[in-house]
Write an enzyme that holds these catalytic residues in place. Structure first.
Site, PDB file in Angstrom:
ATOM      1  N   ASN A 105     -49.017 -24.811  39.906  1.00 43.25           N
ATOM      2  CA  ASN A 105     -48.995 -25.805  38.842  1.00 43.25           C
ATOM      3  C   ASN A 105     -49.522 -25.222  37.533  1.00 43.25           C
ATOM      4  OD1 ASN A 105     -48.092 -27.607  40.789  1.00 43.25           O
ATOM      5  ND2 ASN A 105     -50.172 -28.270  41.289  1.00 43.25           N
ATOM      6  N   HIS A 122     -48.328 -19.483  37.786  1.00 49.37           N
ATOM      7  CA  HIS A 122     -47.241 -19.742  36.839  1.00 49.37           C
ATOM      8  C   HIS A 122     -47.744 -20.013  35.428  1.00 49.37           C
ATOM      9  CE1 HIS A 122     -44.484 -21.013  40.430  1.00 49.37           C
ATOM     10  NE2 HIS A 122     -44.688 -19.712  40.365  1.00 49.37           N
ATOM     11  N   CYS A 150     -47.686 -16.233  15.262  1.00 50.10           N
ATOM     12  CA  CYS A 150     -48.876 -15.465  15.631  1.00 50.10           C
ATOM     13  C   CYS A 150     -49.308 -14.624  14.430  1.00 50.10           C
ATOM     14  CB  CYS A 150     -48.538 -14.579  16.824  1.00 50.10           C
ATOM     15  SG  CYS A 150     -49.867 -13.481  17.375  1.00 50.10           S
ATOM     16  N   GLY A 189     -48.813 -29.848  49.059  1.00 50.75           N
ATOM     17  CA  GLY A 189     -47.849 -30.367  48.096  1.00 50.75           C
ATOM     18  C   GLY A 189     -46.877 -29.365  47.520  1.00 50.75           C
TER      19      GLY A 189
END
Length: 251
Positions: A105, A122, A150, A189
């Site tokens: 997640n 991730h 940036c 999950g």
């Protein structure tokens, strides 16, 4: 086996463990009200496919579109909180010597709940980096329609792994090492379909770990699980911790 029997079995498995790893997927975050990646493509975003919204080429083709989609997700994230499943994992740290959460997640809810060791495979949607050199950016406000620049001149982008990108090398290497060294892996999950994260329970199993799976639905990982608890994590994890505490008190 009844639900109560499964809870007692889970507590018994956990009671003797020193090194525990957790692999979490979208299911635990969904219980906090965070839609899965594809569920987030609703309303205005329903007409766009993942190739448009979550690839380098999609970003280069339309930086503003991709930035606004991720900004909408970041704004939604600001409205949710960790649930009882996240908090139960924090409580579990009191009962094992070493607990590491490996998560697919990008919402940061494990750390927000208080988990002390979290590997974000991730990335993290609340973090921003530049497209060209991955320079981290700080204090980027919500609500911008265009990605800022940036200091190096590159466009900023969310610090998440897009389709076609490799997982961050350090995080993946660490996750694989933790999985192989775990005495028990708690899989929560996750669909068990997204690789390389989906391979981690198999690596843990091959190195002798017990596999406990918590999921409302059966997955490919169910086949190798020593115990499968078919329930939402926010309901079952606190019950497991309660049984573990009772077991520890009695012994």
């Amino acid at each position: 086996m009844t639900t109560e029997d499964r809870l007692k079995s889970a507590a018994a498995y956990l009671s003797g463990v020193k090194r525990l790893s957790v692999l979490s997927g979208a299911g635990i975050s969904k219980e906090s009200g965070i839609p899965t990646f594809r569920e987030a493509q609703t309303g205005l975003w329903a007409n766009y496919d993942p190739e448009t919204l979550a690839t380098q080429q999609g970003f280069l083709n339309d930086p503003s579109l991709v930035w606004r989609w991720y900004d909408s997700r970041r704004q939604r994230l600001a409205e949710v909180a960790p649930n009882n499943g996240h908090r139960a994992l924090v409580d579990l740290e009191e009962w094992v010597e070493e607990l590491t959460v490996i998560t697919q997640n990008v919402d940061g809810l494990h750390a927000l709940a208080g988990s002390s060791r979290v590997i974000e495979l991730h990335g993290n949607i609340s973090k921003i980096k530049c497209f060209e050199a991955s320079h981290p950016a700080q204090n980027v406000p919500l609500g911008l329609n265009e990605p800022p620049l940036c200091h190096c001149g590159s466009l900023l982008r969310p610090d998440v792994v897009w389709f076609g990108e490799a997982l961050p090398e350090f995080e993946l290497s660490r996750a694989m090492q933790i999985s192989r060294e775990s005495e028990l892996m708690l899989v929560i999950g996750t669909s068990g379909l997204v690789h390389p994260a989906a391979s981690l329970p198999y690596q843990a199993k091959q190195h002798g770990a017990i596999i406990l799976e918590v999921n409302p639905n059966r997955t490919p990982i169910t086949e190798i699980a020593d115990l499968f608890l078919q329930s939402p994590s926010a309901e079952i994890l606190p019950a497991i911790i309660s049984n573990l505490k009772d077991l520890k008190v009695r012994t």
